[in-house]
Design an enzyme around this catalytic site. Structure first.
Site, short mmCIF file in Angstrom:
data_model
loop_
_atom_site.label_atom_id
_atom_site.label_comp_id
_atom_site.label_asym_id
_atom_site.label_seq_id
_atom_site.Cartn_x
_atom_site.Cartn_y
_atom_site.Cartn_z
N ALA A 13 -5.48 9.75 -1.38
CA ALA A 13 -6.01 9.86 -2.47
C ALA A 13 -7.15 9.04 -2.99
O ALA A 13 -7.72 9.22 -3.78
CB ALA A 13 -5.16 10.21 -3.56
N ARG A 18 -15.08 0.61 -2.43
CA ARG A 18 -15.68 -0.47 -1.94
C ARG A 18 -16.43 0.13 -0.49
O ARG A 18 -17.13 -0.67 0.07
CB ARG A 18 -14.56 -1.54 -1.25
CG ARG A 18 -14.24 -2.37 -2.24
CD ARG A 18 -13.03 -3.19 -2.14
NE ARG A 18 -11.68 -2.44 -1.91
CZ ARG A 18 -10.63 -2.97 -1.58
NH1 ARG A 18 -10.43 -4.28 -1.13
NH2 ARG A 18 -9.50 -2.35 -1.57
C1 UD1 Z 1 -1.13 -1.59 0.40
C2 UD1 Z 1 0.13 -1.95 0.17
C3 UD1 Z 1 0.16 -3.34 0.76
C4 UD1 Z 1 -0.19 -3.46 2.32
C5 UD1 Z 1 -1.47 -2.83 2.46
C6 UD1 Z 1 -1.89 -2.46 3.94
C7 UD1 Z 1 1.28 -1.10 -1.65
C8 UD1 Z 1 1.43 -1.42 -3.09
N1 UD1 Z 1 0.50 -2.14 -1.21
O1 UD1 Z 1 -2.11 -2.25 -0.49
O2 UD1 Z 1 1.54 -3.90 0.88
O3 UD1 Z 1 -0.13 -4.69 2.95
O4 UD1 Z 1 -1.82 -1.36 1.87
O5 UD1 Z 1 -3.07 -2.21 4.07
O6 UD1 Z 1 1.61 -0.20 -1.41
N2 UD1 Z 1 -3.40 5.91 -2.50
C9 UD1 Z 1 -3.16 6.81 -3.16
N3 UD1 Z 1 -3.08 6.86 -4.24
C10 UD1 Z 1 -2.66 5.78 -5.13
C11 UD1 Z 1 -2.98 4.43 -4.44
C12 UD1 Z 1 -3.33 4.35 -3.36
O7 UD1 Z 1 -3.24 7.87 -2.45
O8 UD1 Z 1 -2.73 5.85 -6.43
C13 UD1 Z 1 -3.75 5.58 -1.00
C14 UD1 Z 1 -4.98 5.16 -0.65
O9 UD1 Z 1 -5.91 6.02 -0.38
C15 UD1 Z 1 -4.76 4.38 0.62
C16 UD1 Z 1 -3.53 3.81 0.52
O10 UD1 Z 1 -2.91 4.62 -0.28
O11 UD1 Z 1 -5.11 5.18 1.74
C17 UD1 Z 1 -3.45 2.27 0.32
O12 UD1 Z 1 -3.82 2.04 -1.10
P1 UD1 Z 1 -4.59 0.72 -1.33
O13 UD1 Z 1 -5.02 0.81 -2.66
O14 UD1 Z 1 -5.82 0.45 -0.27
O15 UD1 Z 1 -3.51 -0.38 -0.97
P2 UD1 Z 1 -3.79 -1.76 -0.73
O16 UD1 Z 1 -4.23 -2.51 -1.87
O17 UD1 Z 1 -4.52 -1.96 0.59
#
Ligand code: UD1
Ligand code: CA
Length: 467
Positions: A13, A18
């Site tokens: 989502a 970035r």
């Molecule tokens: C996340 C993990 C972290 C891990 C890292 C690995 C959590 C809290 N953190 O951090 O522990 O080391 O990934 O790459 O899970 N997304 C949604 N909806 C939201 C938020 C995120 O669909 O409300 C999806 C994003 O599109 C993405 C994924 O979840 O594909 C990860 O989200 P992102 O914000 O990139 O997490 P990181 O900060 O990278």
């Protein structure tokens, strides 16, 4: 592979701000396949019988793309981006239907393999309630850290919430988590948002599961598979790692790559054993090359099939719908689009063959062009077997040449040519004895006269200036 039922939820989502792109992040491509497609394909290979993708609001393009790649996948919309646990719960309808294994993965982590997903499932099968795929890295910044005690996984701490000491941990969360199906929904629902970002962290499931006395394990993964993509630089470095993987696979399958680092593959490039690929070759999506074929240097292929023992290039371009039979030859600066070459057919130099069929053992001379487009519609050119098309011929489609036809060089062919016929489509040559000498004499005196006239007017101009 385990036969247990498996629901996988792919979180996609996020906007990927970035990336600085109008495209949702997971629609960017590695090896010609969108990031989310890589994850879905790996899940299918790992035997996940149900897959749900969580998209954001107004991402209908992404949904269409997902259905295109894998029609059986269901999509769910996370209306507000409140964190990874909140995102997983957007797939609630799927979670409410029982599955033995429930996996949660991120759509921006494309290099995970079916084997690694299988390792997470195996630990669930062996009794874990929660299994987290971790990896060791020298650059842990930004990842959640795995806190372990005597080999047990006790918690995952996000970068922003970690103490200095916790930040020194190099064992990180890949984002891939497995749950015992009967526990998944209850664990996700128990997650709160009391943290620095005020988000519902999927990773909190680990502490909650421990508090409930459940078994929580970390499964060891490789950084090259678990790297996530947040920026264009990471997209580029992921592409490089993916290409390296594809090159290794081609070599292991029995292909010769003369300079592996200069050959670029798509996710679905299929090379049979004993194919040789020379330097600087690009395979776009949808290419299949049969045994013993040779793709010579600087060729570009896309949506093309190359038959056994054929030679393509150097500098050839095969576009979608190019289908070459066995022992064909496509030489330098030849472009083939939506055209079939029957076994043994050849076009060795400087030609465009589009919307056409070329019969077996026919030879297309240098500079032949099929004029397939009249500015409005495309038309076909059919060429029979054993025919010879002389150099620099222009075949104006729709047109059909029979078997064993001979087209004189430099012809413009606008009408069908029956089997066995010889066709000329050019002005007849005229030879005039001695005329060349006469012509040269005439041209020479004309040039001298012109020079004299110019000299005179220059003199006049000089005279004017004096007076
Ligand atoms: C996340 C993990 C972290 C891990 C890292 C690995 C959590 C809290 N953190 O951090 O522990 O080391 O990934 O790459 O899970 N997304 C949604 N909806 C939201 C938020 C995120 O669909 O409300 C999806 C994003 O599109 C993405 C994924 O979840 O594909 C990860 O989200 P992102 O914000 O990139 O997490 P990181 O900060 O990278
Ligand atoms: Ca990420």
């Amino acid at each position: 592979m385990t036969m247990r039922s498996c629901l996988s939820i792919v979180l996609a989502a996020g906007l990927g701000t970035r990336m600085k792109s109008d495209l949702p992040k997971v629609m960017h491509e590695i090896g010609g396949l969108p990031l989310v497609g890589h994850v879905v394909k790996a899940l299918e290979q790992a035997g996940s019988d149900r897959i749900s993708v969580v998209t954001g609001p107004a991402m209908s393009e992404l949904e269409a793309l997902v259905h295109d790649i894998a029609p059986g996948v269901s999509c769910h919309v996370q209306e507000e981006r409140l964190g990874t646990a909140h995102a997983a719960l957007a797939a609630r309808p799927a979670l409410e239907t029982a599955a033995e294994d429930v996996l949660v993965l991120f759509g921006d982590t494309p290099l995970v393999t079916a084997e690694t997903i299988g390792a997470v499932r195996k630990s669930l099968e062996e009794g874990a309630d929660v299994a987290v795929l971790g990896f060791e890295t020298r650059h842990p910044f930004g990842y959640g850290r795995l806190l372990t005690e005597n080999g047990r996984l006790v918690a995952i701490r996000e970068e922003k919430d970690a103490t200095d000491e916790e930040r020194r941990i190099t064992l990180c969360n890949s984002g891939i988590m497995g749950f015992r199906g009967s526990q998944a929904l209850a664990l996700l629902e128990a997650i709160g948002n009391e943290n620095i970002k005020g988000e519902y962290y999927l990773t909190d499931a680990v502490e909650i599961a421990n508090a409930r006395g459940l078994t929580v394990v970390a499964v060891a993964g490789e950084e090259v598979e678990t790297q996530g993509i947040n920026t264009r630089a990471q997209l580029a470095s992921c592409e490089a790692d993916y290409q390296a993987r594809m090159r290794r696979a081609a070599l292991e399958n029995g292909c010769t790559l003369l300079a592996p680092d200069t050959v670029f593959f798509s996710h679905d490039t299929h090379l049979e054993p004993d194919v040789t690929v020379e330097q600087n070759v690009v395979f776009g999506p949808g290419v299949r090359i049969s045994k013993g074929a040779r793709i010579r240097a600087f060729s570009h292929l896309e949506g093309a099939v190359v038959g056994e023992g054929s030679v393509v290039g150097p500098y050839a371009r095969l576009r979608p719908g190019a289908v070459l039979g066995a022992e064909t030859r496509i030489g330098n600066f030849v472009e083939v689009k939506n055209a079939t070459f029957a076994p043994g057919a050849k076009a060795n130099h400087l030609s465009y063959i589009g919307d056409a069929s070329v019969g077996s053992k026919s030879n297309i001379g240098a500079g032949t062009i099929t004029c397939n487009y009249d500015g409005f519609l495309k038309h076909r050119t059919e060429i029979g077997a054993g025919s010879f098309v002389g150099s620099s011929s222009t075949l104006v489609a729709p047109v059909s040449l029979g078997d064993d036809v001979f087209i004189a060089a430099g012809s413009v062919i606008t009408e069908d040519v029956p089997h066995g016929a010889l066709a000329f489509g050019r002005a007849r040559q005229v030879v005039k004895d001695g005329k060349a000498v006469q012509l040269k004499t005439r041209l020479k005196s004309a040039k001298e006269a012109a020079r004299e006239a110019k000299g005179q007017s220059a003199g006049d101009a000089a005279g004017d200036a004096k007076s």
